[in-house]
Write a protein that holds these residues in place. Structure first.
Motif, PDB file in Angstrom:
ATOM      1  N   ARG A 194     -10.689  -0.710 -12.658  1.00 50.85           N
ATOM      2  CA  ARG A 194      -9.109  -0.870 -13.163  1.00 50.85           C
ATOM      3  C   ARG A 194      -8.936  -1.755 -14.491  1.00 50.85           C
ATOM      4  O   ARG A 194      -8.863  -0.368 -15.567  1.00 50.85           O
ATOM      5  CB  ARG A 194      -8.149  -1.067 -12.906  1.00 50.85           C
ATOM      6  N   ASP A 195      -9.809  -2.480 -14.883  1.00 49.65           N
ATOM      7  CA  ASP A 195      -9.589  -3.271 -15.969  1.00 49.65           C
ATOM      8  C   ASP A 195     -10.775  -2.897 -17.139  1.00 49.65           C
ATOM      9  O   ASP A 195      -9.890  -2.507 -18.230  1.00 49.65           O
ATOM     10  CB  ASP A 195     -10.214  -4.929 -15.749  1.00 49.65           C
ATOM     11  N   GLN A 196     -11.773  -2.010 -16.500  1.00 46.10           N
ATOM     12  CA  GLN A 196     -12.472  -1.609 -17.807  1.00 46.10           C
ATOM     13  C   GLN A 196     -12.153  -0.118 -18.422  1.00 46.10           C
ATOM     14  O   GLN A 196     -12.421  -0.122 -18.880  1.00 46.10           O
ATOM     15  CB  GLN A 196     -14.073  -1.801 -16.635  1.00 46.10           C
ATOM     16  N   VAL A 197     -11.851   0.659 -16.971  1.00 46.97           N
ATOM     17  CA  VAL A 197     -11.446   2.100 -18.062  1.00 46.97           C
ATOM     18  C   VAL A 197     -10.443   1.883 -18.356  1.00 46.97           C
ATOM     19  O   VAL A 197     -10.299   2.594 -19.338  1.00 46.97           O
ATOM     20  CB  VAL A 197     -10.987   2.749 -16.473  1.00 46.97           C
ATOM     21  N   LYS A 198      -9.043   0.710 -18.409  1.00 48.45           N
ATOM     22  CA  LYS A 198      -8.147   0.664 -19.281  1.00 48.45           C
ATOM     23  C   LYS A 198      -8.465   0.394 -20.367  1.00 48.45           C
ATOM     24  O   LYS A 198      -7.958   0.636 -21.636  1.00 48.45           O
ATOM     25  CB  LYS A 198      -7.448  -0.388 -19.073  1.00 48.45           C
ATOM     26  N   LYS A 199      -9.490  -1.022 -20.818  1.00 50.03           N
ATOM     27  CA  LYS A 199     -10.022  -1.062 -21.529  1.00 50.03           C
ATOM     28  C   LYS A 199     -10.761   0.020 -22.334  1.00 50.03           C
ATOM     29  O   LYS A 199     -10.847  -0.381 -24.118  1.00 50.03           O
ATOM     30  CB  LYS A 199     -10.925  -2.439 -21.760  1.00 50.03           C
ATOM     31  N   ARG A 200     -11.549   0.568 -22.266  1.00 47.97           N
ATOM     32  CA  ARG A 200     -12.548   1.586 -23.168  1.00 47.97           C
ATOM     33  C   ARG A 200     -12.326   3.016 -22.860  1.00 47.97           C
ATOM     34  O   ARG A 200     -12.975   3.680 -23.232  1.00 47.97           O
ATOM     35  CB  ARG A 200     -13.744   1.274 -21.908  1.00 47.97           C
ATOM     36  N   PHE A 201     -11.394   3.757 -22.080  1.00 45.68           N
ATOM     37  CA  PHE A 201     -10.759   4.537 -22.083  1.00 45.68           C
ATOM     38  C   PHE A 201      -9.234   4.873 -22.563  1.00 45.68           C
ATOM     39  O   PHE A 201      -8.623   4.536 -21.474  1.00 45.68           O
ATOM     40  CB  PHE A 201     -11.200   5.188 -20.934  1.00 45.68           C
ATOM     41  N   ASP A 202      -9.139   5.149 -23.467  1.00 44.55           N
ATOM     42  CA  ASP A 202      -7.489   5.454 -23.927  1.00 44.55           C
ATOM     43  C   ASP A 202      -7.087   6.639 -23.223  1.00 44.55           C
ATOM     44  O   ASP A 202      -7.668   8.062 -22.822  1.00 44.55           O
ATOM     45  CB  ASP A 202      -7.574   6.330 -25.205  1.00 44.55           C
ATOM     46  N   GLY A 203      -5.821   6.973 -22.241  1.00 49.93           N
ATOM     47  CA  GLY A 203      -5.407   7.227 -21.990  1.00 49.93           C
ATOM     48  C   GLY A 203      -5.598   7.374 -20.645  1.00 49.93           C
ATOM     49  O   GLY A 203      -5.140   8.288 -19.250  1.00 49.93           O
ATOM     50  N   ARG A 204      -6.764   6.532 -20.040  1.00 46.04           N
ATOM     51  CA  ARG A 204      -6.890   6.903 -18.871  1.00 46.04           C
ATOM     52  C   ARG A 204      -6.442   5.328 -17.726  1.00 46.04           C
ATOM     53  O   ARG A 204      -6.451   4.353 -18.235  1.00 46.04           O
ATOM     54  CB  ARG A 204      -8.269   6.847 -18.355  1.00 46.04           C
ATOM     55  N   CYS A 205      -5.918   5.986 -16.082  1.00 45.17           N
ATOM     56  CA  CYS A 205      -5.287   4.861 -15.198  1.00 45.17           C
ATOM     57  C   CYS A 205      -5.574   4.249 -14.083  1.00 45.17           C
ATOM     58  O   CYS A 205      -5.876   6.013 -13.999  1.00 45.17           O
ATOM     59  CB  CYS A 205      -3.673   5.296 -15.977  1.00 45.17           C
ATOM     60  N   VAL A 206      -5.879   3.131 -13.654  1.00 46.34           N
ATOM     61  CA  VAL A 206      -7.246   3.196 -12.559  1.00 46.34           C
ATOM     62  C   VAL A 206      -5.621   2.505 -11.534  1.00 46.34           C
ATOM     63  O   VAL A 206      -5.564   1.698 -12.065  1.00 46.34           O
ATOM     64  CB  VAL A 206      -7.861   2.527 -12.165  1.00 46.34           C
ATOM     65  N   THR A 207      -4.838   3.712 -10.872  1.00 46.18           N
ATOM     66  CA  THR A 207      -3.630   2.894  -9.603  1.00 46.18           C
ATOM     67  C   THR A 207      -4.187   3.242  -8.255  1.00 46.18           C
ATOM     68  O   THR A 207      -5.070   3.581  -7.770  1.00 46.18           O
ATOM     69  CB  THR A 207      -2.316   3.511 -10.201  1.00 46.18           C
ATOM     70  N   MET A 208      -3.055   2.318  -7.694  1.00 43.41           N
ATOM     71  CA  MET A 208      -3.320   2.527  -5.797  1.00 43.41           C
ATOM     72  C   MET A 208      -2.869   3.706  -5.618  1.00 43.41           C
ATOM     73  O   MET A 208      -2.378   4.129  -6.096  1.00 43.41           O
ATOM     74  CB  MET A 208      -2.911   0.817  -4.960  1.00 43.41           C
ATOM     75  N   GLY A 209      -3.880   4.138  -5.040  1.00 43.70           N
ATOM     76  CA  GLY A 209      -3.688   5.106  -3.780  1.00 43.70           C
ATOM     77  C   GLY A 209      -1.742   5.852  -3.660  1.00 43.70           C
ATOM     78  O   GLY A 209      -1.697   4.311  -2.624  1.00 43.70           O
ATOM     79  N   ARG A 210      -1.468   7.203  -3.921  1.00 44.47           N
ATOM     80  CA  ARG A 210       0.010   7.018  -3.851  1.00 44.47           C
ATOM     81  C   ARG A 210       0.166   7.075  -2.238  1.00 44.47           C
ATOM     82  O   ARG A 210       0.033   8.256  -1.872  1.00 44.47           O
ATOM     83  CB  ARG A 210       1.113   7.785  -4.230  1.00 44.47           C
ATOM     84  N   VAL A 211       0.971   6.971  -1.410  1.00 46.65           N
ATOM     85  CA  VAL A 211       0.439   7.179   0.480  1.00 46.65           C
ATOM     86  C   VAL A 211       1.006   6.678   0.888  1.00 46.65           C
ATOM     87  O   VAL A 211       1.960   5.438   1.139  1.00 46.65           O
ATOM     88  CB  VAL A 211      -1.118   6.656   0.806  1.00 46.65           C
ATOM     89  N   ALA A 212       1.399   7.367   1.852  1.00 45.15           N
ATOM     90  CA  ALA A 212       2.767   8.034   3.583  1.00 45.15           C
ATOM     91  C   ALA A 212       2.241   6.277   4.531  1.00 45.15           C
ATOM     92  O   ALA A 212       2.713   7.418   5.277  1.00 45.15           O
ATOM     93  CB  ALA A 212       3.142   9.047   3.951  1.00 45.15           C
ATOM     94  N   ASN A 213       1.471   5.568   3.982  1.00 50.06           N
ATOM     95  CA  ASN A 213       1.253   4.366   4.713  1.00 50.06           C
ATOM     96  C   ASN A 213       2.537   3.331   4.717  1.00 50.06           C
ATOM     97  O   ASN A 213       1.804   2.722   3.660  1.00 50.06           O
ATOM     98  CB  ASN A 213       0.449   3.907   5.392  1.00 50.06           C
TER      99      ASN A 213
END
Length: 566
Positions: A194-213
């Motif tokens: 998540r940290d690396q993608v935010k640092k190296r790719f503009d406009g990309r986001c790694v988030t936790m899956g939104r889930v019905a649990n």
């Protein structure tokens, strides 16, 4: 002629809901809570919450074949056995008993029981945005949606609040935030990614899956226990299903009647009233035929099932099927194309591990064709990624390893290398030749025409798949991973179990089947709110949208009933 008036009265309700899966369960809850005496018809057996989750507390060694499918399973269930194991087999149909015709390959995954596929779904819950609702109008593929995000946003709020969706707010306009319970936790490798993608790719986001649990107790249900055995049914009610949530709420009203083993053969239409008056049902076990009557009907038999009911509901007014005088019922079948992405190893974090079996992974929202800066020339629309990081366990390497004694056992018990997997889910455009029809000769065991399904992805999806694989590999490579390997496992339609379309919403009765309230254009007291109503597929998992559209349509239908319009 003698009419049995008493039987007619006994078989009359305010509302009938066909199907008890995710959307059918919501229709039952909403209509019952609004005071309507409601009959729910389910073609399969009854499954009672907790009592009928017969494998949910078993260990792997309690199963005769160690959770592996047998050659007999594969022969008798060539489609269903690709998604079930010994622990969940009883929640899927038998292929030999429920044949259909594949004009072009399509894997029709089904669960005929009370609760339907809400017992086995992947539970990923994402909102659509106006990027999705406006796409058809802007690029000319398909017809324009008759709604926009503002029309459905309050209903997303409503269903999320009841169902319990865990997730993390990210402030993205093209993937709107919701009413979230606390998110599940990243493990250390996922946090690094998540940290690396935010640092190296503009406009990309790694988030936790939104889930019905559930991540905390919610509406009388117990938090998820992180067993990751969801496909067996959850005795804790730790994930949302019809059986754990909406059907108990419907039952609590006293307005709910359930009839399992009820194969709906047709919706009955009265040409003088220009309304549907009821449904014709074949008892799945005895083959007896019954009729049930109601002022309003919700058809929620799943995308293909609902299409078959409409196509089989012929009359003088609708010789080609109810609401099908424009030849659109069954057309524009969509699914999400997937089974493409990349995997890689990671050499750091050797002193780190994680606890439990979290029932969701990470999610990377769409980042292509969002705006002018992200526009592609080779394809339109987009895709999102799901994935996870993990350390290899003994079953990954130890099954074929040589060794003996204490040192060998210690070696097997030691955590293996870190690895990351990313898989993409892509949008499929609504093509008229991807469709469901009725076979004119072959029939099933209830005397109903077999479904014929024809589906294939086109050049737009094929071009997108190349980018799906490349993008996954690029993110892993630029985030410090090694042994980056792309994959494309030759997706076949239906395998994602996200089938949609076939009775699409639209503004014009000439080019759509349903209006903006999910009503049949030509039969105002019939509503369809399962996946068949979708006008385009977006790339997000669609079930949350079915829930919101169902609650919205039920509110509208009851208000129209009160006004005398239905």
């Amino acid at each position: 002629m003698h009419l049995n008036i008493k039987v007619t009265q006994q078989n009359t309700y305010d509302a009938i809901v066909i199907g008890s899966g995710i959307s059918g369960g919501w229709a039952a809850k909403e209509l019952c809570e609004k005071g309507l005496k409601t009959l729910v018809l389910e073609r399969g057996r009854n499954v009672e919450h907790v009592k009928d989750y017969v494998t949910t507390m078993l260990n792997p060694w309690d199963f005769k074949h160690g959770l592996n499918n047998t050659e007999k399973d594969k022969a008798e269930d060539p489609i269903q056995s690709t998604v079930y194991d010994e622990g969940s087999r009883h929640f899927f149909v038998r292929d030999k008993e429920n044949p259909y015709i594949q004009e072009k390959p399509f894997s029709w995954i089904r669960g005929y029981q009370v609760g339907g596929r809400s017992l086995t779904w992947g539970r990923q819950c994402y909102r659509l945005s106006d990027l999705d609702f406006e796409a058809n109008q802007k690029d000319g593929h398909g017809v324009d949606w008759p709604i926009r995000y503002k029309d459905i946003a309050p209903w997303y709020d409503y269903v999320e609040h009841f169902a319990g969706i865990s997730g993390q707010a990210e402030g993205l306009s093209h993937l709107p935030d919701g009413q979230f319970l606390p998110p599940m936790e990243f493990n250390c490798l996922e946090q690094h990614f998540r940290d690396q993608v935010k640092k190296r790719f503009d406009g990309r986001c790694v988030t936790m899956g939104r889930v019905a649990n559930l991540t905390k107790g919610w509406n009388g249900r117990i938090p998820c226990q992180h067993r990751n055995l969801c496909s067996r049914g959850c005795p804790y009610g730790g994930y949302f299903s019809s059986n754990a949530a909406t059907l108990p709420a419907a039952m609590a009203t006293g307005n709910f009647t359930l009839r399992p083993f009820s194969v709906v053969s047709a919706i009955i239409y009265d040409k003088d009233k220009k309304r549907a008056t009821g449904v014709r049902v074949i008892d799945a076990e005895t083959k007896e035929v019954f009729e049930y009557y109601a002022r309003v009907i919700f058809l929620n038999a799943s995308t293909i099932g609902s299409s078959l009911v409409l196509l089989n509901s012929t009359s003088a007014a609708f010789p080609d099927g109810l609401g099908n005088n424009n030849d659109l019922v069954g057309r524009h079948l969509m699914d999400h194309h997937f089974k493409v992405g990349a995997m890689a190893d990671y050499t750091g974090l050797q002193d780190k591990y994680y606890v439990g079996r979290r029932p969701t992974g990470i999610y990377i929202p769409r980042f292509r064709n969002i705006n002018a800066d992200t526009q592609r020339k080779d394809y339109i629309r987009g895709f999102g990624f799901q994935g996870y990081g993990e350390r290899e366990a003994w079953m990954d390497t130890g099954l074929t390893a040589d060794g003996f004694g204490k040192d060998f056992k210690n070696k097997l018990a030691a955590p293996g290398k870190w690895a990351m997997w990313l898989g993409a889910w892509g949008e499929t455009l609504p093509y008229a030749d991807n469709r469901v029809t009725l076979d004119k000769i072959q029939k099933d065991q209830w005397g109903l025409p077999l479904a014929k399904i024809s589906f294939e992805i086109h050049e737009n999806e094929k071009a997108m798949r190349k980018d799906m694989q490349h993008s996954a590999a690029e993110m892993l490579d630029n985030s410090g991973f090694t042994n980056v390997t792309g994959f494309d496992y030759n997706y076949v339609g239906g395998e994602c179990v996200h089938e949609m379309g076939t009775a699409r919403m639209g503004n014009d009765p000439k080019t759509s089947v349903l209006n903006g309230q999910n009503q049949l254009h030509d039969v105002k007291n019939v509503f369809i709110t399962d996946g068949s109503c979708m006008t385009s597929s977006a790339c997000q998992n669609p079930s949350l949208t079915y829930m919101a559209l169902t609650a919205r349509a039920c509110d509208y239908a009851v208000n129209e009933l009160k006004k005398g319009n239905l």
